[in-house]
Design a protein around this motif. Structure first.
Motif, PDB file in Angstrom:
ATOM      1  N   ALA A 208      -5.454  -5.588   2.784  1.00 41.57           N
ATOM      2  CA  ALA A 208      -5.568  -5.286   1.353  1.00 41.57           C
ATOM      3  C   ALA A 208      -4.247  -4.780   0.781  1.00 41.57           C
ATOM      4  CB  ALA A 208      -6.674  -4.246   1.135  1.00 41.57           C
ATOM      5  N   PHE A 209      -3.568  -3.885   1.508  1.00 37.72           N
ATOM      6  CA  PHE A 209      -2.282  -3.364   1.024  1.00 37.72           C
ATOM      7  C   PHE A 209      -1.183  -4.421   1.086  1.00 37.72           C
ATOM      8  CE2 PHE A 209      -4.176   0.892   1.759  1.00 37.72           C
ATOM      9  CZ  PHE A 209      -3.815   1.480   0.553  1.00 37.72           C
ATOM     10  N   LEU A 210      -1.330  -5.400   1.988  1.00 39.21           N
ATOM     11  CA  LEU A 210      -0.323  -6.451   2.107  1.00 39.21           C
ATOM     12  C   LEU A 210      -0.506  -7.564   1.082  1.00 39.21           C
ATOM     13  CD1 LEU A 210      -0.095  -6.885   6.003  1.00 39.21           C
ATOM     14  CD2 LEU A 210       1.593  -5.805   4.497  1.00 39.21           C
ATOM     15  N   THR A 211      -1.757  -7.854   0.705  1.00 40.59           N
ATOM     16  CA  THR A 211      -2.025  -9.026  -0.144  1.00 40.59           C
ATOM     17  C   THR A 211      -2.642  -8.696  -1.493  1.00 40.59           C
ATOM     18  OG1 THR A 211      -4.213  -9.370   0.861  1.00 40.59           O
ATOM     19  CG2 THR A 211      -2.341 -10.451   1.922  1.00 40.59           C
ATOM     20  N   GLU A 212      -3.156  -7.487  -1.683  1.00 43.18           N
ATOM     21  CA  GLU A 212      -3.823  -7.130  -2.937  1.00 43.18           C
ATOM     22  C   GLU A 212      -3.234  -5.836  -3.500  1.00 43.18           C
ATOM     23  OE1 GLU A 212      -8.083  -9.034  -1.331  1.00 43.18           O
ATOM     24  OE2 GLU A 212      -7.929  -6.900  -1.827  1.00 43.18           O
ATOM     25  N   HIS A 213      -3.871  -5.338  -4.542  1.00 44.27           N
ATOM     26  CA  HIS A 213      -3.417  -4.090  -5.165  1.00 44.27           C
ATOM     27  C   HIS A 213      -4.602  -3.129  -5.281  1.00 44.27           C
ATOM     28  CE1 HIS A 213       0.418  -5.993  -6.165  1.00 44.27           C
ATOM     29  NE2 HIS A 213      -0.276  -7.031  -6.607  1.00 44.27           N
ATOM     30  N   PRO A 214      -5.030  -2.548  -4.161  1.00 43.84           N
ATOM     31  CA  PRO A 214      -6.190  -1.635  -4.192  1.00 43.84           C
ATOM     32  C   PRO A 214      -5.906  -0.385  -5.008  1.00 43.84           C
ATOM     33  CG  PRO A 214      -5.091  -1.548  -2.056  1.00 43.84           C
ATOM     34  CD  PRO A 214      -4.455  -2.670  -2.810  1.00 43.84           C
ATOM     35  N   SER A 215      -6.919   0.091  -5.720  1.00 43.77           N
ATOM     36  CA  SER A 215      -6.762   1.316  -6.514  1.00 43.77           C
ATOM     37  C   SER A 215      -8.083   2.077  -6.527  1.00 43.77           C
ATOM     38  CB  SER A 215      -6.353   0.976  -7.950  1.00 43.77           C
ATOM     39  OG  SER A 215      -7.398   0.301  -8.636  1.00 43.77           O
ATOM     40  N   TRP A 216      -7.972   3.396  -6.739  1.00 47.15           N
ATOM     41  CA  TRP A 216      -9.169   4.229  -6.796  1.00 47.15           C
ATOM     42  C   TRP A 216     -10.009   3.876  -8.024  1.00 47.15           C
ATOM     43  CZ3 TRP A 216     -10.750   6.564  -2.676  1.00 47.15           C
ATOM     44  CH2 TRP A 216      -9.824   7.037  -1.736  1.00 47.15           C
TER      45      TRP A 216
END
Length: 308
Positions: A208-216
């Motif tokens: 997720a951190f390598l390919t997406e932009h996770p956020s709270w």
């Protein structure tokens, strides 16, 4: 009698897991409105693993009070637990990601049908490990496939990108079922389930951190589908699978778990008001019949037991 009761009990646990997973298709689809597939899977699996930690702690305390757990037994189980949890987690991670990405490019109904192709793949893979199913199981597989086709597919069937991803998901889920079957008898089911979630969740989190932009913000916005997928679908559902498979052979287990396609359609009918056509009702009936038939005791085995 006790063995037969345990077999029926295990079958019920697998059916309950299928029921939870059938409703989870809705949660998976809605969840991706707020976050990417890797973020969603990382959240659900990490939550599923954390939810099981107090269950494991409570179970161990109860076993210690009864004097059922000794140090040597723990050490012996841990030797198989770590590789088992990691192997199950890797397979679960790969299958779930293929399913999540596949749902993006194909309909939920077709995804449900293609995912449950593991009822055919499992007995085929079982041949390579010298677990050849009988005629009754093969007949049940054919009936279930016809039922799922009537239930989920309408019109022409074309294999697109999403279809290919979900077919890959079905293949990896088949491997997951066989891996669970291999380790389920050797280790504690809840611990194995917890470790596989944590393994899968960590892998998905890195992706997720390598390919997406996770956020709270995205996580809190989609917290309802994430919690359902994490607590019920992952924490409860997959644990029921691990515990249930201890007394059910892999091919029969795959047929019981394939009921998720029926439950997903029924959930849409009851919860969302989506009506079922006569074709779909016939599909439900065929799949249900196949699942019941595969659980019927074999006559030859029954006679042998009575003779003994």
């Amino acid at each position: 009698m006790k063995q037969q009761f345990e077999s029926v009990r295990s079958g019920f646990l697998l059916l309950l897991a299928a029921f939870i997973w059938g409703i989870a298709f809705v949660a998976q689809s809605v969840g991706m409105d707020y976050m990417g597939p890797c973020t969603f899977n990382a959240s659900r699996f990490l939550i599923g693993g954390v939810v099981l930690l107090p269950v494991i702690w409570t179970k161990e305390r109860m076993e210690e009070k009864k004097g059922a757990t000794g140090a040597p037994a723990k050490k012996k189980k841990f030797g198989a637990l770590l590789p088992g949890g990691v192997c199950c987690g890797i397979a679960l991670c790969a299958a779930s990601l293929l399913q999540q990405f596949g749902i993006r490019y194909t309909s939920v109904g077709k995804a449900g049908f293609l995912t449950t192709l593991y009822i055919v793949i499992v007995p085929l893979l079982g041949i390579f490990v010298r677990r050849i199913p009988g005629v009754k199981v093969w007949c049940s597989v054919v009936v279930a496939l016809i039922g799922m086709y009537l239930l989920c597919i309408s019109g022409s069937v074309r294999i697109g990108l999403g279809d290919g991803l979900v077919i890959g998901c079905a293949f990896v889920f088949s491997i997951h079922i066989l891996v669970v079957d291999h380790f389920a008898e050797q280790v504690d089911g809840v611990k194995l389930s917890c470790l596989q979630f944590l393994t899968s969740g960590v892998i998905c989190l890195v992706l997720a951190f390598l390919t997406e932009h996770p956020s709270w913000n995205a996580l809190f916005a989609g917290i309802v589908p994430v919690l359902y997928a994490g607590v019920l679908s992952s924490g409860v559902g997959y644990t029921l699978q691990v515990v249930g498979q201890k007394k059910v052979e892999p091919t029969a287990a795959s047929l019981l778990l394939s009921m998720e396609s029926v439950f997903s359609v029924l959930a849409g009918w009851v919860i969302l008001g989506q009506k079922l056509s006569a074709r779909e009702l016939l599909g439900c009936a065929l799949v249900f019949t196949a699942v019941i038939c595969v659980q019927l005791p074999d006559k030859k085995k029954t006679k042998q037991v009575e003779t003994a």
